[in-house]
Each structure stands twice: as structure tokens, then as C-alpha cells.
Motif scaffolding. Structure first.
Motif: not given
Length: 163
Positions: A90-96
Motif C-alpha cells: 500500500e502507498g500511492p495506490g495498492k499493488i499485489a
């Protein structure tokens, strides 16, 4: 002369039988050697610090987990997967980010050539690794920084050696 001909006739079939026996023995020996060599391959090692607590671009690790191969969500051949790890940031959006360790670099190359692009998803291969990254509302520069850093942790792009 008659006796010589009878002996040759008797020896002929036995030579053919011995030849067939030798061929069968060589086939069994070759098959055994292949089985032994297949069992001797070293597993793909997980790169150190694959999913760090914080990553380039302002990303913070929310979850890191190992996914059972039988539950792999992407169309990667199950029999070619050695292990599968996922890191959610998480941070400047969300990544998986899902990292597949594959049985050979050739499998990763084949996947990257046949993979179908989809929205908000990027994929790449690095030697024995194939990576699928999905994002939600991520800033482009932050996402690119994350991808570059992950690629660096997985090794050079042309790495065909096992880690």
C-alpha cells in the motif's frame, strides 16, 4: 559341411536374441539415468528480501505470503511451478505482486511471449522467475520504481542459472 551349417543356423537365432536383450538393457539403463538426473536438479532459491517492508516509490508491505501451487490464480502450468509468493503493498495506490519460481527459465520466457495483457497489470520474466503485478489507483512513477526495484532483486534479465 552339413554340421557347420547346422551350427550356424543354431547360433543365428541366439545372436538375434542377444541383440534384442542388449537393446532392451540399454533402453532401461538410459531411462534410469534420465530419472536420476531429473531428481538431481536443485530447487529455485528465493532471493533474499524478496518483499521488503518498504519499497521504492513509497510502498509499504501490508501482507507477504506463500500461495499453494494448487491455488495459483494465474494461468501458469502448475507442474512447472516450484513455489509462489505474493506481496501486497500500500502507498500511492495498492499493488499485489506474485512471483512464480519456475522449473526452467525457458518456461518463463514462453509465458512472457504468450501472456495476454490485461488492464492494470504488468508481467515480466527474470530467469527462473515469472512475475505478475496488479495495481489499483497507483501513481505511474511510484509503480515504475517498484517494478524496477523488484526486477533488480530477482537478478539480471538473461539469468538462466538457478539462484
Amino acid at each position: 559341411r552339413l554340421r557347420a551349417r547346422l551350427l550356424t543356423a543354431r547360433e543365428g537365432p541366439s545372436l538375434v536374441s542377444e541383440s534384442k536383450l542388449m537393446t532392451s538393457a540399454l533402453k532401461v539403463l538410459a531411462m534410469g539415468a534420465c530419472i536420476v538426473l531429473a531428481g538431481c536438479r536443485t530447487p529455485v532459491a528465493m532471493p533474499p528480501n524478496l518483499f521488503p517492508a518498504s519499497a521504492a516509490g513509497g510502498w509499504r508491505l501490508a501482507v507477504a505470503r506463500e500461495i499453494p501451487v494448487s491455488e495459483a490464480p494465474d494461468p501458469v502450468p502448475r507442474n512447472e511451478i516450484e513455489w509462489l509468493k505474493e506481496g501486497v503493498y500500500e502507498g500511492p495506490g495498492k499493488i499485489a505482486a506474485r512471483v512464480y519460481a519456475l522449473s526452467s527459465a525457458t518456461v518463463g520466457l514462453g509465458l512472457s511471449q504468450r501472456w495476454r495483457p490485461s488492464a492494470d497489470t504488468v508481467f515480466f520474466n527474470r530467469g527462473h522467475f515469472f512475475v505478475v503485478i496488479k495495481w489499483q489507483a497507483a501513481e505511474r512513477q511510484a509503480l515504475e520504481s517498484f517494478i524496477r526495484e523488484l526486477q533488480g532483486r530477482l537478478g539480471p534479465p538473461d539469468s538462466l542459472e538457478r539462484s
